[in-house]
Design a protein around this motif. Structure first.
Motif, PDB file in Angstrom:
ATOM      1  N   LEU A 276       0.904  -1.077  -0.209  1.00  0.00           N
ATOM      2  CA  LEU A 276       0.157  -0.123  -0.133  1.00  0.00           C
ATOM      3  C   LEU A 276       0.866   1.259  -0.058  1.00  0.00           C
ATOM      4  CD1 LEU A 276      -2.867   1.052  -0.024  1.00  0.00           C
ATOM      5  CD2 LEU A 276      -2.729   1.035   2.618  1.00  0.00           C
ATOM      6  N   VAL A 277       1.802   1.117   0.717  1.00  0.00           N
ATOM      7  CA  VAL A 277       2.855   2.245   0.782  1.00  0.00           C
ATOM      8  C   VAL A 277       3.548   2.242  -0.786  1.00  0.00           C
ATOM      9  CG1 VAL A 277       5.285   3.173   1.663  1.00  0.00           C
ATOM     10  CG2 VAL A 277       3.262   2.224   3.276  1.00  0.00           C
ATOM     11  N   LYS A 278       3.937   1.374  -1.121  1.00  0.00           N
ATOM     12  CA  LYS A 278       4.386   1.663  -2.535  1.00  0.00           C
ATOM     13  C   LYS A 278       3.555   1.915  -3.521  1.00  0.00           C
ATOM     14  CE  LYS A 278       7.690  -1.004  -5.327  1.00  0.00           C
ATOM     15  NZ  LYS A 278       8.296  -2.429  -5.563  1.00  0.00           N
TER      16      LYS A 278
ATOM     17  N   ARG B 115       2.324  14.258   2.559  1.00  0.00           N
ATOM     18  CA  ARG B 115       1.553  13.995   3.712  1.00  0.00           C
ATOM     19  C   ARG B 115       0.821  12.761   3.667  1.00  0.00           C
ATOM     20  NH1 ARG B 115       0.837  13.746   9.102  1.00  0.00           N
ATOM     21  NH2 ARG B 115      -0.928  14.260   9.835  1.00  0.00           N
ATOM     22  N   LEU B 116       0.326  12.448   2.513  1.00  0.00           N
ATOM     23  CA  LEU B 116      -0.697  11.318   2.269  1.00  0.00           C
ATOM     24  C   LEU B 116       0.491  10.115   2.727  1.00  0.00           C
ATOM     25  CD1 LEU B 116      -2.597  11.863  -0.753  1.00  0.00           C
ATOM     26  CD2 LEU B 116      -3.253  11.958   1.440  1.00  0.00           C
ATOM     27  N   GLN B 117       1.464  10.078   2.232  1.00  0.00           N
ATOM     28  CA  GLN B 117       2.750   9.030   2.341  1.00  0.00           C
ATOM     29  C   GLN B 117       2.809   8.636   3.713  1.00  0.00           C
ATOM     30  OE1 GLN B 117       4.615   8.001  -1.153  1.00  0.00           O
ATOM     31  NE2 GLN B 117       4.540   5.905   0.117  1.00  0.00           N
ATOM     32  N   GLN B 118       2.827   9.783   4.597  1.00  0.00           N
ATOM     33  CA  GLN B 118       3.184   9.367   5.956  1.00  0.00           C
ATOM     34  C   GLN B 118       1.789   9.061   6.534  1.00  0.00           C
ATOM     35  OE1 GLN B 118       3.958  13.575   7.248  1.00  0.00           O
ATOM     36  NE2 GLN B 118       5.956  13.488   5.991  1.00  0.00           N
ATOM     37  N   LEU B 119       0.603   9.313   5.992  1.00  0.00           N
ATOM     38  CA  LEU B 119      -0.266   8.945   6.902  1.00  0.00           C
ATOM     39  C   LEU B 119      -0.678   7.492   6.559  1.00  0.00           C
ATOM     40  CD1 LEU B 119      -3.138  11.506   5.768  1.00  0.00           C
ATOM     41  CD2 LEU B 119      -1.986  10.879   8.210  1.00  0.00           C
ATOM     42  N   VAL B 120      -0.476   6.851   5.313  1.00  0.00           N
ATOM     43  CA  VAL B 120      -0.514   5.555   4.801  1.00  0.00           C
ATOM     44  C   VAL B 120       0.459   5.023   5.499  1.00  0.00           C
ATOM     45  CG1 VAL B 120      -0.253   3.958   2.992  1.00  0.00           C
ATOM     46  CG2 VAL B 120      -1.546   6.063   2.759  1.00  0.00           C
TER      47      VAL B 120
ATOM     48  N   LEU C 229      -9.171   3.977   5.865  1.00  0.00           N
ATOM     49  CA  LEU C 229      -7.765   3.988   6.163  1.00  0.00           C
ATOM     50  C   LEU C 229      -7.227   5.312   5.902  1.00  0.00           C
ATOM     51  CD1 LEU C 229      -6.516   1.098   4.049  1.00  0.00           C
ATOM     52  CD2 LEU C 229      -6.545   1.027   6.382  1.00  0.00           C
ATOM     53  N   LYS C 230      -6.424   5.999   6.810  1.00  0.00           N
ATOM     54  CA  LYS C 230      -5.810   7.229   6.894  1.00  0.00           C
ATOM     55  C   LYS C 230      -5.121   7.434   5.703  1.00  0.00           C
ATOM     56  CE  LYS C 230      -4.112   6.491  10.805  1.00  0.00           C
ATOM     57  NZ  LYS C 230      -3.190   6.883  12.080  1.00  0.00           N
TER      58      LYS C 230
END
Length: 226
Positions: free
Chosen positions: A65-67, A81-86, A118-119
């Motif tokens: 999911l991060v990738k 910011r979206l990368q950090q939340l995930v 999911l955040k």
């Protein structure tokens, strides 16, 4: 016809096939400024779907999911910011939520709603998750593809807007399947729309040399670009 202004307006499977054939060439051009995009896109389009479908039940891991988010942000607007939340989610939460979303299909609305718990995940990213594991039913909400469908601009990142977009892509896939022996899915339609739109902007010469009108062996001489 002297030019093609919109791929979506065409029901000619040969034309769609020609555009589909240059997808990786377009990715290569777009990757000139974002070197990692080509690697990530190859992973998203080929490796991730294989991983998802070979599992006893479909789901994504936290790492995947991060990738996927990294791929999406590199494809479009970069929002760290979206990368950090995930990345803040636990492995168990991601696997449970994504598994439930796939189980909810073919109810796409319910599946998108589940993923949006999911955040950092909105309808667009949720659509990318579903398209990776169910391309026959869903498609990624890429800006360029949405903008190619009449009546869907400006793009709104809402479930309602996504469902309208998906409905149009499913209709187009159905038309193309009836007119050819090829297998057209909503996701493949989306990829072709994306390739056409990006090629118009970044590499119009590629369209001129690779995409031709039915019954015309000459390359297209002129393409309308915005």
């Amino acid at each position: 016809m002297d030019h093609i202004s919109s791929l979506f307006q065409s029901d000619n499977p040969k034309l769609w096939q020609q555009v589909s054939n240059i997808y990786w060439d377009v990715i290569s051009v777009k990757s000139e400024k974002k070197k990692k995009l080509q690697v990530l896109d190859k992973w998203y389009q080929e490796e991730l779907p294989s991983c998802i479908t070979t599992r006893p039940h479909k789901y994504l891991t936290l790492e995947e999911l991060v990738k996927l988010m990294e791929w999406k942000l590199m494809r479009g607007k970069f929002r760290p910011r979206l990368q950090q939340l995930v990345s803040s989610h636990s492995e168990g939460v991601v696997e449970s939520c994504t598994a439930k979303a796939f189980q909810l299909l073919p109810d796409v609305s319910a599946a998108i709603t589940e993923l949006c718990q999911l955040k950092g995940i909105g309808p667009a990213t949720a659509s990318a998750v579903l398209a990776a594991g169910a391309p026959d039913m869903t498609a990624f909400m890429a800006d360029e593809a949405v903008e190619s469908v009449p009546g869907l601009t400006p793009v709104q990142y809402t479930l309602k807007h996504y469902l309208r977009y998906l409905q149009e892509l499913r209709k187009k896939a159905g038309i193309l399947n009836k007119a050819s022996d090829d297998k057209w899915t909503p996701h493949r339609v989306e990829l072709s729309l994306w390739a056409f739109k990006v090629a118009q902007k970044l590499c119009p010469n590629l369209l001129e040399t690779s995409v031709k009108e039915e019954g015309d062996e000459r390359p297209i001489k002129k393409l309308k670009t915005k």
